[in-house]
Write a protein that holds these residues in place. Structure first.
Motif, PDB file in Angstrom:
ATOM      1  N   SER A  20     -13.309  -3.121  -1.952  1.00 16.17           N
ATOM      2  CA  SER A  20     -11.941  -2.950  -2.450  1.00 16.17           C
ATOM      3  C   SER A  20     -11.829  -1.622  -3.193  1.00 16.17           C
ATOM      4  O   SER A  20     -10.888  -0.851  -3.012  1.00 16.17           O
ATOM      5  N   ALA A  21     -12.826  -1.361  -4.020  1.00 21.38           N
ATOM      6  CA  ALA A  21     -12.761  -0.156  -4.857  1.00 21.38           C
ATOM      7  C   ALA A  21     -12.907   1.113  -4.025  1.00 21.38           C
ATOM      8  O   ALA A  21     -12.118   2.051  -4.153  1.00 21.38           O
ATOM      9  N   GLY A  23     -12.267   3.387  -1.229  1.00 23.10           N
ATOM     10  CA  GLY A  23     -11.212   3.429  -0.225  1.00 23.10           C
ATOM     11  C   GLY A  23     -10.654   4.827  -0.083  1.00 23.10           C
ATOM     12  O   GLY A  23     -11.332   5.818  -0.398  1.00 23.10           O
ATOM     13  N   LEU A  24      -9.410   4.889   0.359  1.00 23.13           N
ATOM     14  CA  LEU A  24      -8.758   6.196   0.480  1.00 23.13           C
ATOM     15  C   LEU A  24      -8.775   6.910  -0.857  1.00 23.13           C
ATOM     16  O   LEU A  24      -8.792   8.137  -0.926  1.00 23.13           O
ATOM     17  N   GLY A  25      -8.760   6.117  -1.924  1.00 22.68           N
ATOM     18  CA  GLY A  25      -8.774   6.685  -3.273  1.00 22.68           C
ATOM     19  C   GLY A  25      -9.981   7.578  -3.497  1.00 22.68           C
ATOM     20  O   GLY A  25      -9.894   8.607  -4.167  1.00 22.68           O
ATOM     21  N   ASN A  26     -11.123   7.201  -2.947  1.00 20.99           N
ATOM     22  CA  ASN A  26     -12.347   7.990  -3.174  1.00 20.99           C
ATOM     23  C   ASN A  26     -12.414   9.195  -2.253  1.00 20.99           C
ATOM     24  O   ASN A  26     -12.815  10.270  -2.672  1.00 20.99           O
ATOM     25  N   TYR A 102      -0.013   2.388   1.223  1.00 18.75           N
ATOM     26  CA  TYR A 102      -1.442   2.643   1.494  1.00 18.75           C
ATOM     27  C   TYR A 102      -1.703   2.528   3.001  1.00 18.75           C
ATOM     28  O   TYR A 102      -2.438   3.298   3.591  1.00 18.75           O
ATOM     29  N   PHE A 221      -6.785   3.661  -9.864  1.00 24.87           N
ATOM     30  CA  PHE A 221      -6.564   3.591  -8.413  1.00 24.87           C
ATOM     31  C   PHE A 221      -7.892   3.307  -7.734  1.00 24.87           C
ATOM     32  O   PHE A 221      -8.035   2.401  -6.910  1.00 24.87           O
ATOM     33  N   SER A 222      -8.894   4.088  -8.112  1.00 24.16           N
ATOM     34  CA  SER A 222     -10.158   4.012  -7.415  1.00 24.16           C
ATOM     35  C   SER A 222     -10.903   2.702  -7.678  1.00 24.16           C
ATOM     36  O   SER A 222     -11.515   2.149  -6.769  1.00 24.16           O
ATOM     37  N   LEU A 223     -10.845   2.219  -8.911  1.00 24.90           N
ATOM     38  CA  LEU A 223     -11.571   0.975  -9.212  1.00 24.90           C
ATOM     39  C   LEU A 223     -10.759  -0.273  -8.870  1.00 24.90           C
ATOM     40  O   LEU A 223     -11.183  -1.387  -9.152  1.00 24.90           O
ATOM     41  N   SER A 224      -9.587  -0.091  -8.267  1.00 28.22           N
ATOM     42  CA  SER A 224      -8.711  -1.226  -7.904  1.00 28.22           C
ATOM     43  C   SER A 224      -8.294  -2.030  -9.122  1.00 28.22           C
ATOM     44  O   SER A 224      -8.262  -3.259  -9.088  1.00 28.22           O
ATOM     45  N   ALA A 229      -6.299  -7.316  -8.207  1.00 23.33           N
ATOM     46  CA  ALA A 229      -7.214  -7.444  -7.069  1.00 23.33           C
ATOM     47  C   ALA A 229      -8.513  -8.109  -7.537  1.00 23.33           C
ATOM     48  O   ALA A 229      -9.066  -8.983  -6.870  1.00 23.33           O
ATOM     49  N   SER A 316     -10.295  -1.949   1.534  1.00 26.99           N
ATOM     50  CA  SER A 316      -9.323  -1.954   0.426  1.00 26.99           C
ATOM     51  C   SER A 316      -8.037  -2.678   0.818  1.00 26.99           C
ATOM     52  O   SER A 316      -7.485  -3.443   0.023  1.00 26.99           O
ATOM     53  N   SER A 319      -8.427  -6.327   0.442  1.00 28.47           N
ATOM     54  CA  SER A 319      -8.328  -6.882  -0.915  1.00 28.47           C
ATOM     55  C   SER A 319      -6.875  -6.910  -1.384  1.00 28.47           C
ATOM     56  O   SER A 319      -6.462  -7.801  -2.123  1.00 28.47           O
ATOM     57  N   ILE A 323      -4.377 -10.532  -2.342  1.00 29.20           N
ATOM     58  CA  ILE A 323      -3.704 -10.874  -3.616  1.00 29.20           C
ATOM     59  C   ILE A 323      -2.492 -11.799  -3.381  1.00 29.20           C
ATOM     60  O   ILE A 323      -2.457 -12.904  -3.923  1.00 29.20           O
TER      61      ILE A 323
END
Ligand code: PFF
Length: 460
Positions: A20-21, A23-26, A102, A221-224, A229, A316, A319, A323
């Motif tokens: 989940s953490a 993702g595109l964020g990273n 997303y 964002f990155s750690l969700s 979540a 991601s 996850s 929810i």
């Protein structure tokens, strides 16, 4: 009530939560945020935010979910009464809105993967124009985003163990290996060292309020975090598992992947003499150009990279969809399959304006104006539900733990599966962060961000 399922082991939880953490964020967002906010200076502030606030908030969310074994709404309501249940609703609404945009970006990644595989990318000369054309070409994107949502729905429909956990256990290690292989390659390029220096040697004069709130927003964002979540995933965690230790693994994996993504992208960017502050197009504009210049192996390297981006996005989106799905299964008793079908269709439809906002439809593209720029509806949704909404969610969660649930109950939950927790340094650290650091800092950043973003008022 039918069994709601659970993760089979600690590793199962860690793989899914790290999925989940990461993702595109990273891989998409972190490098362009770092590139726009001073490289190493941003990295430094980002790491501080993760350590001081991100990790404790993650432990907080997981413990709320694990303690109640319920969805976001049910968990807050059970521990805090009906009014706090609204905080759960906010998380569920945020997840729906966030996933709707997303999924659009995931569709871009999917489109680029296909273009790498079929070699189309080799015939392109101007990648900036190609990217703008690509994201405004809705006929194509519609199918890629739909395909992505379908994959997400398929996995979530299979349930926690067979779907979410097994997919994450394969996709996460694959992603890590692909990333390392690409980094090794990027280091061999000319000027790679310049990129590494930009990324690792901080220029402290570049730090200002914007760096801080961008870094904090990126950390959430990155750690969700801030969207329930991890309450949701925590609710599928066994009572014998060690929450603090699992959260430490998830935080480390997420931070490592973001760090590695930067280590991959900055050498590539500098090797091409391109500006690191390209914005959201960074990985879509800069990287394909580099892949195309590699000759025959270019499309293959590119295909691996975009496949990696798709894998990361998929764990991601899973996850995020989980929810509202967990909420409807728990609270309304509907069957998982039906809920998955209906919610994924709704979320896809909600995302259509964002899909059309990259040039396809003028109304959504020039939707509004603030922060001194024209904003698309895509920007507005991300601004509200990500940059502002996630820290707000984290702020309210820490207030909830301190004022309503009470810090002792929080510690009791953390002591389950972790006999040495009581009296440890970690106990004191988490108490301090959740009681003071997180709420004060998150609250202040929330107010400053809203004032600056939406009202143009700069207090600091
Ligand atoms: N952490 C994901 C990423 O870095 O791409 C995005 C995300 C997933 C945010 C799930 C929030 C969430 F609840």
């Amino acid at each position: 009530m039918a069994s709601r399922g659970s993760f089979s082991s600690k590793i199962g939880f860690i793989a899914a939560a790290a999925g989940s953490a990461v993702g595109l964020g990273n891989i998409w967002r972190f490098p362009y945020e770092a590139g726009e906010n001073g490289g190493a200076a941003f990295l430094l502030i980002y790491l501080i935010c993760i350590f001081l606030i991100g990790f404790p908030v993650m432990v907080g969310e997981i413990s709320i979910g694990r303690s109640t074994q319920l969805n976001a709404f049910g968990a807050y309501k059970q521990l805090g009464g009906k009014k706090w249940g609204y905080l759960g609703y906010w998380g569920i609404l945020s997840a729906i809105m966030f996933l709707s945009v997303y999924n659009v970006v995931a569709g871009w990644a999917f489109a680029y993967f296909i273009q790498m595989v079929d070699g189309k990318i080799m015939h392109i000369t101007d990648f900036g124009t190609h990217f703008s054309e690509q994201i405004s070409d809705v006929s194509d994107l519609f199918f890629y985003s739909l395909g992505f949502m379908f994959l997400t729905a398929f996995i979530v429909a299979r349930g926690i163990k067979k779907g979410v956990e097994s997919a994450s256990k394969i996709l996460m290690p694959a992603l890590f290996i692909m990333l390392l292989a690409l980094i090794a390659y990027s280091f061999t390029l000319d000027n790679a060292l310049e990129g590494i220096e930009y990324y690792l040697i901080p220029d402290l004069s570049k730090i200002n309020l914007e760096t801080v709130y961008n870094a904090l927003g990126q950390a959430f964002f990155s750690l969700s975090l801030g969207m329930a979540a991890l309450i949701t995933y925590g609710s599928y965690m066994g009572k014998q598992e060690n929450i603090v230790n699992s959260a430490a693994w998830v935080t480390s994996a997420d931070t490592a992947v973001a760090f590695l993504a930067g280590l991959l992208i900055f050498p590539l960017v500098f090797s091409q003499g391109i500006s690191p502050s390209e914005g959201p197009g960074l990985v879509f504009v800069v990287l394909p150009g580099i892949f195309a210049s590699l000759g025959a192996i270019g499309p293959w390297v590119g295909a691996v990279f975009f496949l990696l981006l798709c894998f990361a996005a998929l764990t991601s989106t899973i996850s995020l969809l989980e929810i509202p799905v967990t909420y409807l299964v728990d609270e309304k008793g509907y069957s998982r399959i039906k809920v998955v079908i209906v919610t994924s269709i709704i979320i896809f439809i909600v995302g259509i304006p964002s899909m059309l906002s990259q040039g396809a439809v003028d109304f959504f593209t020039n939707f509004t104006f603030y922060e001194g720029k024209v904003k698309t509806i895509f920007d507005v949704v991300f601004d509200i539900f990500s940059d502002v909404g996630l820290p707000l969610g984290g702020f309210l969660m820490s207030i909830f733990i301190v004022k309503r649930w009470k810090i002792n109950n929080f510690h009791e939950e953390l002591a389950k599966g972790n006999p040495s927790y009581k009296g440890s340094f970690m106990e004191k650290y988490l108490k301090f962060s959740i009681s003071y650091f997180a709420p004060i800092f998150l609250g202040a950043i929330f107010v400053l961000t809203v004032l600056q973003k939406f009202f143009g008022i700069k207090l600091i």
